[in-house]
Design a protein around this motif. Sequence first.
Motif, PDB file in Angstrom:
ATOM      1  N   ARG A 283       0.843  -1.199   0.000  1.00 51.54           N
ATOM      2  CA  ARG A 283       0.000   0.000   0.000  1.00 51.54           C
ATOM      3  C   ARG A 283       0.882   1.254   0.000  1.00 51.54           C
ATOM      4  O   ARG A 283       0.645   2.180  -0.774  1.00 51.54           O
ATOM      5  CB  ARG A 283      -0.907  -0.031   1.220  1.00 51.54           C
ATOM      6  CG  ARG A 283      -1.752   1.197   1.337  1.00 51.54           C
ATOM      7  CD  ARG A 283      -2.763   1.104   2.438  1.00 51.54           C
ATOM      8  NE  ARG A 283      -3.973   0.416   2.009  1.00 51.54           N
ATOM      9  CZ  ARG A 283      -4.811  -0.175   2.826  1.00 51.54           C
ATOM     10  NH1 ARG A 283      -4.535  -0.224   4.117  1.00 51.54           N
ATOM     11  NH2 ARG A 283      -5.901  -0.766   2.380  1.00 51.54           N
ATOM     12  N   GLY A 286       2.141   2.298  -3.189  1.00 50.99           N
ATOM     13  CA  GLY A 286       1.136   2.733  -4.151  1.00 50.99           C
ATOM     14  C   GLY A 286       0.573   1.608  -4.993  1.00 50.99           C
ATOM     15  O   GLY A 286      -0.049   1.855  -6.030  1.00 50.99           O
ATOM     16  N   LEU A 287       0.778   0.357  -4.570  1.00 56.44           N
ATOM     17  CA  LEU A 287       0.185  -0.751  -5.321  1.00 56.44           C
ATOM     18  C   LEU A 287      -1.313  -0.793  -5.024  1.00 56.44           C
ATOM     19  O   LEU A 287      -1.746  -0.451  -3.929  1.00 56.44           O
ATOM     20  CB  LEU A 287       0.828  -2.082  -4.922  1.00 56.44           C
ATOM     21  CG  LEU A 287       2.333  -2.199  -5.172  1.00 56.44           C
ATOM     22  CD1 LEU A 287       2.854  -3.543  -4.664  1.00 56.44           C
ATOM     23  CD2 LEU A 287       2.619  -2.060  -6.670  1.00 56.44           C
ATOM     24  N   GLU A 288      -2.058  -1.280  -5.998  1.00 52.83           N
ATOM     25  CA  GLU A 288      -3.502  -1.346  -5.802  1.00 52.83           C
ATOM     26  C   GLU A 288      -3.823  -2.375  -4.725  1.00 52.83           C
ATOM     27  O   GLU A 288      -3.355  -3.531  -4.802  1.00 52.83           O
ATOM     28  CB  GLU A 288      -4.127  -1.779  -7.130  1.00 52.83           C
ATOM     29  CG  GLU A 288      -5.556  -1.350  -7.296  1.00 52.83           C
ATOM     30  CD  GLU A 288      -6.063  -1.775  -8.662  1.00 52.83           C
ATOM     31  OE1 GLU A 288      -6.963  -2.622  -8.697  1.00 52.83           O
ATOM     32  OE2 GLU A 288      -5.493  -1.295  -9.680  1.00 52.83           O
ATOM     33  N   CYS A 289      -4.585  -1.970  -3.732  1.00 53.98           N
ATOM     34  CA  CYS A 289      -4.909  -2.888  -2.625  1.00 53.98           C
ATOM     35  C   CYS A 289      -6.398  -2.886  -2.341  1.00 53.98           C
ATOM     36  O   CYS A 289      -7.080  -1.879  -2.544  1.00 53.98           O
ATOM     37  CB  CYS A 289      -4.192  -2.462  -1.348  1.00 53.98           C
ATOM     38  SG  CYS A 289      -2.418  -2.652  -1.418  1.00 53.98           S
ATOM     39  N   GLY A 290      -6.899  -3.993  -1.890  1.00 54.03           N
ATOM     40  CA  GLY A 290      -8.279  -4.087  -1.406  1.00 54.03           C
ATOM     41  C   GLY A 290      -8.209  -4.669  -0.006  1.00 54.03           C
ATOM     42  O   GLY A 290      -7.665  -4.060   0.907  1.00 54.03           O
ATOM     43  N   ILE A 293      -3.111  -7.167  -1.148  1.00 54.57           N
ATOM     44  CA  ILE A 293      -2.499  -6.571  -2.349  1.00 54.57           C
ATOM     45  C   ILE A 293      -3.152  -7.260  -3.559  1.00 54.57           C
ATOM     46  O   ILE A 293      -3.121  -8.491  -3.669  1.00 54.57           O
ATOM     47  CB  ILE A 293      -0.974  -6.809  -2.361  1.00 54.57           C
ATOM     48  CG1 ILE A 293      -0.333  -6.206  -1.111  1.00 54.57           C
ATOM     49  CG2 ILE A 293      -0.348  -6.257  -3.630  1.00 54.57           C
ATOM     50  CD1 ILE A 293       1.139  -6.572  -0.922  1.00 54.57           C
ATOM     51  N   ARG A 294      -3.756  -6.463  -4.417  1.00 57.34           N
ATOM     52  CA  ARG A 294      -4.518  -7.067  -5.525  1.00 57.34           C
ATOM     53  C   ARG A 294      -3.587  -7.691  -6.558  1.00 57.34           C
ATOM     54  O   ARG A 294      -2.605  -7.069  -6.972  1.00 57.34           O
ATOM     55  CB  ARG A 294      -5.386  -6.016  -6.208  1.00 57.34           C
ATOM     56  CG  ARG A 294      -6.575  -5.684  -5.373  1.00 57.34           C
ATOM     57  CD  ARG A 294      -7.800  -5.321  -6.218  1.00 57.34           C
ATOM     58  NE  ARG A 294      -8.889  -5.143  -5.313  1.00 57.34           N
ATOM     59  CZ  ARG A 294      -9.444  -3.953  -5.005  1.00 57.34           C
ATOM     60  NH1 ARG A 294      -9.032  -2.853  -5.592  1.00 57.34           N
ATOM     61  NH2 ARG A 294     -10.435  -3.899  -4.144  1.00 57.34           N
ATOM     62  N   ASP A 296      -3.494 -10.331 -10.280  1.00 54.88           N
ATOM     63  CA  ASP A 296      -4.290 -10.967 -11.328  1.00 54.88           C
ATOM     64  C   ASP A 296      -4.037 -12.473 -11.323  1.00 54.88           C
ATOM     65  O   ASP A 296      -3.404 -13.004 -10.399  1.00 54.88           O
ATOM     66  CB  ASP A 296      -3.960 -10.325 -12.691  1.00 54.88           C
ATOM     67  CG  ASP A 296      -2.507 -10.583 -13.114  1.00 54.88           C
ATOM     68  OD1 ASP A 296      -1.828 -11.419 -12.461  1.00 54.88           O
ATOM     69  OD2 ASP A 296      -2.051  -9.954 -14.090  1.00 54.88           O
ATOM     70  N   THR A 301       0.944  -7.708  -9.536  1.00 57.31           N
ATOM     71  CA  THR A 301       0.259  -6.590  -8.883  1.00 57.31           C
ATOM     72  C   THR A 301       0.013  -5.520  -9.936  1.00 57.31           C
ATOM     73  O   THR A 301       0.278  -5.732 -11.129  1.00 57.31           O
ATOM     74  CB  THR A 301       1.135  -5.992  -7.760  1.00 57.31           C
ATOM     75  OG1 THR A 301       2.282  -5.390  -8.364  1.00 57.31           O
ATOM     76  CG2 THR A 301       1.592  -7.051  -6.775  1.00 57.31           C
ATOM     77  N   SER A 302      -0.414  -4.348  -9.491  1.00 55.36           N
ATOM     78  CA  SER A 302      -0.672  -3.271 -10.453  1.00 55.36           C
ATOM     79  C   SER A 302       0.633  -2.737 -11.053  1.00 55.36           C
ATOM     80  O   SER A 302       0.618  -1.969 -12.005  1.00 55.36           O
ATOM     81  CB  SER A 302      -1.459  -2.143  -9.786  1.00 55.36           C
ATOM     82  OG  SER A 302      -0.828  -1.765  -8.582  1.00 55.36           O
ATOM     83  N   ASP A 303       1.780  -3.135 -10.494  1.00 59.85           N
ATOM     84  CA  ASP A 303       3.081  -2.796 -11.096  1.00 59.85           C
ATOM     85  C   ASP A 303       3.617  -4.064 -11.758  1.00 59.85           C
ATOM     86  O   ASP A 303       3.814  -5.082 -11.082  1.00 59.85           O
ATOM     87  CB  ASP A 303       4.026  -2.325  -9.974  1.00 59.85           C
ATOM     88  CG  ASP A 303       5.423  -1.974 -10.487  1.00 59.85           C
ATOM     89  OD1 ASP A 303       5.851  -2.566 -11.505  1.00 59.85           O
ATOM     90  OD2 ASP A 303       6.085  -1.132  -9.846  1.00 59.85           O
TER      91      ASP A 303
END
Length: 847
Positions: A283, A286-290, A293-294, A296, A301-303
């Motif tokens: 978090r 700046g990674l996308e988290c819900g 850590i989200r 796919d 992750t989002s990076d």
Amino acid sequence: MDMHLSSNNGPAVEPDAAQPDAIAPEGAALRIPGPAKERLVVVGNGMAGMKTVEELLAKAPGRFEITVFGAEPHPNYNRIMLSPVLAGEKSFDQIVLNSREWYDANGIALLTGEAVEGIDREAKTVVSQSGRVVPYDRLLIATGSMPFIIPVPGSTLPGVVGFRDLADVDAMLAAAAKGGRAVVIGGGLLGLEAANGLRVKGMDVTVIHLMPTLMERQLDPSAGMLLQRELERRGIAVLTGADTAEIVGDEQVRAVRLKDGRELPADIVVMAVGIRPNMALGRAAGLECGRGIRVDDRMRTSDPSIFAVGECVEHRGLTYGLVAPLFEMAKVLAHDLAGGEDGAYTGSVTSTKLKVTGVDVFSAGDFSGGEGTEEILFRDASRGVYKRLVLKDNRLLGAVLYGDTRDGAWYVSLLKDGADVSAERDTMIFGQGFGGADGGDPNAAVAALPDSAEICGCNGVCKGTIVKAITEKGLTSLDEVKAHTKASASCGGCSGTVEALLAATLGDGFKAAPTVKPMCKCTHHSHDAVRASIVERGLKTMAEVFQAMDWTTADGCASCRPALNYYLLCAWPGEYKDDYQSRYINERAHANIQKDGTYSVVPRMWGGLTSASELRAIADVVDKFAIPTVKVTGGQRIDLFGVKKEDLPAVWADLNAAGMVSGHAYAKGLRTVKTCVGSEWCRFGTQDSTGLGVKLERMTWGTWTPHKVKLAVSGCPRNCAEATIKDLGVVCIDSGYELHVGGNGGLHVRACDLLVRVATEEEVLEYTGAFMQLYREEARYLERTAPWVERVGLDHIKAALVGDAERRRALNARFLFSQSFSQDDPWAERAAQGVDRHEFKLLADVG
Ligand SMILES: Cc1cc2nc3c(=O)[nH]c(=O)nc-3n(C[C@H](O)[C@H](O)[C@H](O)COP(=O)(O)OP(=O)(O)OC[C@H]3O[C@@H](n4cnc5c(N)ncnc54)[C@H](O)[C@@H]3O)c2cc1C
Ligand code: SF4
Ligand code: SF4
């Protein structure tokens, strides 16, 4: 902080390294530049992170320069097994998955006790708590999760712990060592495993649980109730529907106050109410988290340079708290990092097994029921078995098993396949082996499974993989299968199925793990395991053994009670009080029962010597009590046959009055020390064999041993006292004494083995004490010295007594210490002090 740098091909890392290509620290070997490798940094030296690394090494060895950061000061261990460590069933060393040598051998730089505190995604570096900066090409976050601590007043007091890592276990063990009370908040899997461990370690334990039944997320109410009853039977108090208001204490936790006002005293409070994914690092970067850590389906992750696996991730809206799904994620990611393209993680079906020895609980899938679902129920109250299957449209949705969990793997495979079960619907509740051609044979049942059936849930190993490894690699044992496939290497719940697979694949070629013979029907533990636990876990009463070792009966049986009584006596001299009711009739009556129901009485005659006054007293007793037969025994004493049970105390009193004590002719203890006349009278005699025999008997009488023990001393090698077929025999020689051990003149005659030659009587006495104690401490109850010596081997006994003088002296000292509590004449206690008076009353008088 511990740092392990591989000596040649591993990456070099250095605190405050400003440049991506850090400089090797002083003393580390110089790296020879080769083709540049991609740098993989792993944050989190736990189960998911290291599973990924293991898989990656297998798929693409040498592809990455790997650095692993671990916040804990240890190498990677099997977190699942912390519960057995707490319960004292395993040591930490036994649960280490990858030793430091393994990291070195694979060229991995391992930095333990060093948490990563920040990620600079621009510079592609991580910075650790010591300021160490390490560059990465790919970064894997596998930081797991943290125990959730309910934010009630007092929750930060010393003495409030979670149950997540070895430090928590150490804190619990330290508290348990002082005894006292533990309150466990949370009646889920972790809470109950903690409660069991603390109870086994001797604490008074109360579990408080918010919901009406235990483990409600894994078990339906019926199974939850059965579990609660079982835990209560083990002495764990369970309060359901109980809500914590406050943790009370000033410097240290003192109690837990519930919302209804009740206050539960506590020396330690274990919070086991759930876990929270440890996503702070992601978090902050700046990674996308819900909820985590989200990631796919390829664990990205989002990076695109940063990946995440394990409990710290959220995948398709879900988080996981069991290893099986995390290992599936690890495999997919390793495949991807190794250059594979088609891997995808699509979610997992999870199953749970509680690791409380002797409590079999299993659940998988969704068993909440609901519209359109059907249930199949099985209850066998006498066996304590409960099973519930939930189906929808002829497909299995969920399974709950209590008391008999053998078919767990089969139900999981049906769940995963989503197979139509109409054909087996009527019998599937009885398990896979029910009916059919196999007649319940578990080998046939696993043979019938498809290759895709998952056998090891933790490591995701299918039947096909195991069978292939067995046939291609020539594996023949469970340990080999574990080593090659990892099946059954985590929680071990599937080891029975793996063994059945080995048997089905190899037939007679299967080497079943040597099965330990249980002590009796009340336990699955062997004699050796029970003895070891008594000592290691400090169990000092039978009740504690029953509780700690999951006895299946409330009070044991005629087979285990005498053995336990002996093991406790041997382990805790002076502390444990002999339980006469756990002895066989001859030992209770202190006389041998004969075939007509009367008893025989044998007074001790030290070294076979007697006197006119003793003989006179014996003659008087014979007349007074009309004793029909008097016989000289093979052990050089006088046996009075045909004494009525009710006369025994009076007979003993008369013999005591003449200075005689019990000869223990009935005991699992020292019987006789047979001697010849030796140098005092015999022209061949080399030493005073009678005198030595008397000394030996004075030293060893009254001892309790696994079985009867007979000694002898012969004055010369002509061996008139038959010393070489005794448990311990001394043969006097010109230069001193020969000590022979492990002989038997009974049904199976065995000549002794020569243990040692010594020069002095003092040495004979020391060796004898040490030998007796080694036999007392190591032989199984009812095992004579002859089979014991054969089982453990003479070399083992020589190593302990001859090769290790310090150990010999220590054994002898323990023997003498224990003798200081046991050399009381049982006849005197009963004749003069009225001990066990009821034993000798006529039935008509009792009451
Ligand atoms: C007592 C107990 C019993 C369990 N029993 C079972 C069971 O029977 N079956 C089952 O399937 N699962 C069980 N589990 C759950 C299982 O252990 C976890 O699912 C698994 O360990 C999670 O793996 P992970 O790698 O995600 O996290 P972990 O194994 O917790 O590893 C994460 C590691 O990352 C480290 N870390 C965190 N932050 C940082 C940082 N910033 N820098 C460096 N390192 C960091 C942590 O210290 C930790 O060592 C049990 C767990 C516990 C605690
Ligand atoms: S063993 Fe030797 S010393 Fe003893 S009685 Fe026999 S001959 Fe004599
Ligand atoms: S040898 Fe047999 S019959 Fe004789 S006393 Fe011993 S057990 Fe009884």
